[in-house]
Design a protein around this motif. Structure first.
Motif, PDB file in Angstrom:
ATOM      1  N   TRP A 127      26.596  34.564  33.175  1.00  0.00           N
ATOM      2  CA  TRP A 127      27.485  35.562  33.821  1.00  0.00           C
ATOM      3  C   TRP A 127      26.782  36.220  34.994  1.00  0.00           C
ATOM      4  O   TRP A 127      25.716  36.812  34.849  1.00  0.00           O
ATOM      5  N   SER A 128      27.408  36.104  36.155  1.00  0.00           N
ATOM      6  CA  SER A 128      27.002  36.822  37.354  1.00  0.00           C
ATOM      7  C   SER A 128      28.207  36.727  38.275  1.00  0.00           C
ATOM      8  O   SER A 128      28.414  35.715  38.931  1.00  0.00           O
ATOM      9  N   SER A 129      29.021  37.777  38.291  1.00  0.00           N
ATOM     10  CA  SER A 129      30.303  37.687  38.993  1.00  0.00           C
ATOM     11  C   SER A 129      30.112  37.386  40.477  1.00  0.00           C
ATOM     12  O   SER A 129      29.206  37.916  41.112  1.00  0.00           O
ATOM     13  N   TYR A 130      30.950  36.564  40.986  1.00  0.00           N
ATOM     14  CA  TYR A 130      31.093  36.197  42.409  1.00  0.00           C
ATOM     15  C   TYR A 130      30.010  35.288  42.967  1.00  0.00           C
ATOM     16  O   TYR A 130      30.212  34.657  43.991  1.00  0.00           O
ATOM     17  N   TRP A 152      32.795  40.114  47.071  1.00  0.00           N
ATOM     18  CA  TRP A 152      33.340  40.814  45.900  1.00  0.00           C
ATOM     19  C   TRP A 152      34.844  40.632  45.944  1.00  0.00           C
ATOM     20  O   TRP A 152      35.349  39.913  46.822  1.00  0.00           O
ATOM     21  N   ASP A 153      35.579  41.287  45.036  1.00  0.00           N
ATOM     22  CA  ASP A 153      37.024  41.034  45.070  1.00  0.00           C
ATOM     23  C   ASP A 153      37.738  41.866  46.130  1.00  0.00           C
ATOM     24  O   ASP A 153      38.955  41.922  46.184  1.00  0.00           O
ATOM     25  N   ASN A 206      28.070  43.968  37.077  1.00  0.00           N
ATOM     26  CA  ASN A 206      28.792  42.772  36.657  1.00  0.00           C
ATOM     27  C   ASN A 206      27.940  41.497  36.603  1.00  0.00           C
ATOM     28  O   ASN A 206      28.304  40.480  37.217  1.00  0.00           O
ATOM     29  N   ALA A 207      26.847  41.550  35.884  1.00  0.00           N
ATOM     30  CA  ALA A 207      26.007  40.351  35.720  1.00  0.00           C
ATOM     31  C   ALA A 207      24.996  40.595  34.608  1.00  0.00           C
ATOM     32  O   ALA A 207      24.801  41.730  34.154  1.00  0.00           O
ATOM     33  N   LYS A 225      33.206  39.112  27.452  1.00  0.00           N
ATOM     34  CA  LYS A 225      32.893  37.723  27.810  1.00  0.00           C
ATOM     35  C   LYS A 225      32.224  36.986  26.656  1.00  0.00           C
ATOM     36  O   LYS A 225      32.376  35.773  26.526  1.00  0.00           O
ATOM     37  N   THR A 238      41.273  37.846  42.756  1.00  0.00           N
ATOM     38  CA  THR A 238      41.375  36.538  42.106  1.00  0.00           C
ATOM     39  C   THR A 238      42.801  35.999  42.013  1.00  0.00           C
ATOM     40  O   THR A 238      43.007  34.803  42.083  1.00  0.00           O
TER      41      THR A 238
END
Ligand code: BMA
Length: 858
Positions: free
Chosen positions: A160-163, A179-180, A411-412, A458, A591
């Motif tokens: 997990w490590s977003s983006y 990022w989002d 977020n990771a 998650k 997303t």
């Protein structure tokens, strides 16, 4: 003999150049005498992207898809160089330190051709002892920045490590990698100021000023500082007697009068330590509860009676606590400032531009000014950016805004099992705690963004199978550092955090909460360990879900709205300004683009063109935030804060922001002038159900007066009016009256009226509501007449025929401040809007465009 510390600013014009990795020998490029005449000029602080844009070497990165064209920058080795002159005093032992406030990221520093050290952390300052290297006359500094891939390509990746997969090992702003709400733009360069500090004999370090207690009669201020000798060992030995160090500590009021102080405080064991008693203190308050009064705290260091160093900074006397229980013993999450409860109203702050180093100070000032204008008293510096620059905290201190400060972990999973990584993190944490702990505005340290919560989600869904890497940072390292360095404000391990009875970390009954039912469609309640569910349906994502949320503190919630017309047109190629264009889609980094459509579908209807998209998305965000925030504020016996996701933008995209990239507020910001006002008149109502009238009082006084309810037909005719006695104690909310739809409608249909709440006998902004969603309200055409007053730089808009919905004023210019915008007008009603600009006195009012969702000029 020179006695004062002095500092030479080495910011300004430097030169930059790039090479392929391995193309040059570092010592050749670092050589003091290198001929760099043909290198490119670059401003420091800044970064490579900004320098290349400035010289038109790359296209402006926010225009169209240009950001992708500048990706080559992150593959290169970049060098910075500058020279400076110095006069050294041969008679005195001088100590020199080269200080970089921000290096992004893997830097090797050379002074006069000698390598003095390497750095591996963008998120802290770095200092080097260069006493033996700097000389009288001309000196050269060179800094080499490695491309990031050299430092992560051999590292393990995590599940997990977003983006992006590469960032867990890199101590660099997470949002750089995309990022989002923003594109990937991996910056490189010297992003903070640079200075050469000169000292003799001794210096002050780690100043710590902590307000221990306050009352109207007395404030107790504890001040400590480390005193460090800068004499060489040899010179210290040569002296017959040790240096006698003393300090003067003074607190000065605004007119420079000393209100408390001590002279010749002895320094013992390298520490100066004293307590000042300030009688009849002027406390530091948030702008809504009082005045953010700032004294000046001055500490002067003397060595054998001669001044050698001095610290002088603004200082606010105040205490801050986080109450996890209320006076009834129930769970709570309430900030207490000087013993007074604060209902936190505000938003989440992201870096004010993707090119962080090049942000002008004025941008910070203006964003904090806008926050204050929008009645916000707290900003959360979110973990995926940086520990902000000093100017941000200067403005928050000065303007009376509290800061919730995340540590930069978002977020990771992070490699907390690696000693080098943890040493780096420890230095970063200590460095920032020492830098920021004297700030009056700083209310809370928070360990990370969403990591504890999302790790649970998650893992439960099977996306993560590894242990909770990073846990040691938020649950061991940071609290241990804070225990040593800053006990003067609370620590909260993550946001959201806190659970009870098997609920997950986003439990409404303990700690803070992020509401991503609205927009992201997360299904709640959710128990710890349960697979997370998403509901992508109109009912799943609607803002009506806010009323199901009884959080103790809402630290994130929000929804998208379009940027303003000027912001979009300026940054998109011609022909792309239409709803559904590839460029419009490119602005939206979230997303699933369907979420915004679903939200609008359920509320305004799906937009058919760009004009409708701008209006519908802005109206949905504004009404949606109002719906949530008015609810959170009505339940203030339990809920103590509402921080919108998100305040600002770092590029001209489509996002959850209330203020777009060109510093033009969206409709929600103007709605916020009402829904965040310290005194809120609010209507709680669902179709077919009674209308309950509420008054929320965040002030420290009892409110007494009347609340008037007016009901208008769409043609402006008043069809009902009633008046209700109001008495609301300080910092509470109260239901004032309840009426049925039948009572107020007087035979009309609910789709055909607008309701207004007005205060009498106390000052509060009026608040207006429709009893049905916009998609069901068929508004007749309204005519707008517009009168421009050039001299006053104001515009008066009058509606006729029918209620004008979402009247908007637009100018093709950024940073314009409208005193009001995106409002509704009754027929016959006029509103005068003043326009200002921080740099222009005369605005192009002939280009003003005025329209409403159901009307235009004429
Ligand atoms: C939360 C934030 C950000 C994100 C936002 C919108 O997760 O903490 O990471 O940008 O929601 O999705």
């Amino acid at each position: 003999m020179k006695t004062h510390s002095s500092s030479q600013d080495l910011s300004g014009q430097w030169k930059i150049q790039h090479f392929e990795v391995g193309e040059k020998r570092a010592m050749d490029v670092a050589a003091a005498a290198l001929d760099d005449r043909f290198w490119i000029g670059a401003e420091v602080p800044g970064d490579v992207h900004a320098a290349l844009v400035e010289r038109s070497i790359i296209d402006p990165p926010y225009y169209g898809h240009n950001d992708a064209k500048s990706r080559w920058i992150e593959q290169k080795e970049w060098w910075y160089r500058t020279t400076f002159n110095l006069v050294r005093d041969a008679e005195t032992e001088e100590h020199f330190e080269l200080v970089f406030e921000g290096l992004d990221t893997f830097a090797t520093i050379y002074v006069n051709g000698h390598e003095v050290g390497k750095t591996a952390n963008m998120l802290m300052s770095h200092a080097f002892d260069v006493t033996s290297l700097v000389r009288s006359g001309w000196n050269a500094i060179a800094v080499k920045f490695d491309p990031l891939h050299l430092h992560h390509r051999d590292k393990e990746t995590f599940d997990w490590s977003s983006y992006t997969k590469e960032r867990p090992w890199l101590r660099k702003a997470a949002m750089n990698f995309g990022w989002d709400w923003g594109p990937r733009m991996v910056t490189v360069g010297i992003w903070g100021t640079v200075r050469l500090e000169k000292r003799t004999i001794a210096k002050l370090e780690n100043m710590y000023a902590r307000t221990e207690s306050v009352s109207s009669e007395l404030a107790v201020l504890h001040v400590t500082a480390d005193v460090k000798s800068v004499l060489s060992y040899r010179n210290r030995q040569k002296r017959e007697q040790a240096v006698v160090a003393t300090c003067n500590v003074r607190l000065l009021d605004r007119s420079g009068h000393e209100v408390a102080g001590v002279t010749e405080l002895p320094v013992e064991g390298g520490i100066a330590d004293t307590t000042l008693n300030v009688t009849s203190p002027q406390l530091w308050w948030t702008h809504d509860l009082g005045e953010p009064y700032l004294y000046t705290l001055e500490v002067t260091l003397f060595a054998d009676g001669v001044e050698v160093d001095r610290y002088s900074e603004p200082y606010g006397l105040r205490t801050i606590e986080l109450a996890l229980h209320n006076e009834r013993g129930e769970d709570a999450f309430t900030f207490i400032l000087n013993g007074v409860k604060v209902y936190a109203k505000g938003a989440n702050w992201i870096p004010a531009d993707h090119l962080i180093g090049a942000i002008p100070n004025s941008r910070y000032r203006e964003l904090v000014e806008l926050s204050v204008e929008g009645h916000m008293n707290m900003l959360r510096v979110w973990a995926g950016g940086i520990y902000e620059k000093d100017v941000f905290y200067d403005e928050c201190d000065r303007q009376g805004v509290l800061v919730w400060q995340d540590f930069a972990f978002a977020n990771a999973l992070f490699p907390d099992f690696n000693r080098d990584f943890m040493d780096n993190v420890r230095q970063e944490v200590e460095n920032n705690v020492l830098r920021l702990r004297n700030r009056a505005s700083l209310a809370l340290w928070c360990g990370n963004n969403e990591i504890d919560w999302l790790y649970d989600m998650k893992s439960a869904s099977g996306d993560i199978t590894s242990p909770f890497y990073g846990e040691l940072i938020y649950h061991e390292l940071i609290p241990e550092v804070l225990e040593r360095l800053d006990l003067s404000r609370p620590y909260w391990p993550s946001s959201p955090f806190g659970d009870s009875n098997g609920q997950d970390a986003n439990d409404p009954d303990v700690g803070d909460r992020h509401n991503w039912q609205v927009w992201h469609g997360s299904v709640y309640p959710r128990k710890h360990g349960e697979p997370p569910l998403l509901d992508y349906s109109i009912e799943g994502v609607t803002f009506k879900n806010y009323k199901k949320d009884h959080a103790l503190f809402s630290s994130e919630f929000g929804m998208h709205a379009s940027a303003n017309r000027y912001t979009l047109e300026k940054n998109m190629p011609a022909g792309q300004f239409y709803w559904g264009s590839p460029e419009m889609a490119y602005r939206n980094k979230d997303t699933n683009h369907q979420k915004g459509i679903l939200l609008m579908e359920g509320y305004t209807g799906i937009p058919q063109n760009i004009e409708e998209y701008m209006n519908y998305s802005m109206l949905t965000q504004a009404e949606g935030l109002r719906y949530g925030i008015e609810h959170f504020r009505r339940i203030n016996h339990r809920n103590s804060g509402a921080l919108v996701w998100q305040l600002n933008d770092s590029w001209p995209g489509t996002s959850w922001s209330m203020i777009d990239y060109e510093l033009l507020p969206k409709a929600s910001f103007y709605y916020g002038k009402i829904f965040f006002h310290p005194i809120l008149l609010s209507l709680e109502h669902e179709p077919g159900e009674p209308l309950t009238l509420w008054v929320v009082n965040d002030t420290r006084d009892v409110l007494k007066g009347e609340l008037r309810l007016n009901v208008y037909a769409l043609n402006g005719e008043k069809i009902y009016s009633s008046s209700h006695v109001v008495e609301v104690t300080s910092q509470s909310s109260r239901c004032i009256a309840e009426l049925t739809e039948v009572q107020v409608l007087q035979g009309r249909r609910a789709e055909e009226v607008m309701v207004e709440l007005v205060s009498e006998g106390f000052a509060a902004p009026s608040n207006r509501y429709f009893l049905r969603d916009p998609k069901d309200v068929k508004l007749p055409e309204s005519q707008l007449s517009v009168h421009v007053n050039e001299e006053e730089q104001s515009v008066t808009v009058t509606a006729s025929g029918a209620i004008a919905r979402l009247v908007k004023l637009e100018l093709p210019l950024g940073r314009v401040r409208f005193s009001d915008n995106y409002f509704d007008l009754l027929p016959g009603e006029s509103r005068t809007v003043r326009l200002r600009h921080p740099e222009q006195t005369s605005l192009p009012l002939t280009e003003l465009r005025v329209s409403a969702m159901n009307g235009r000029e004429g």
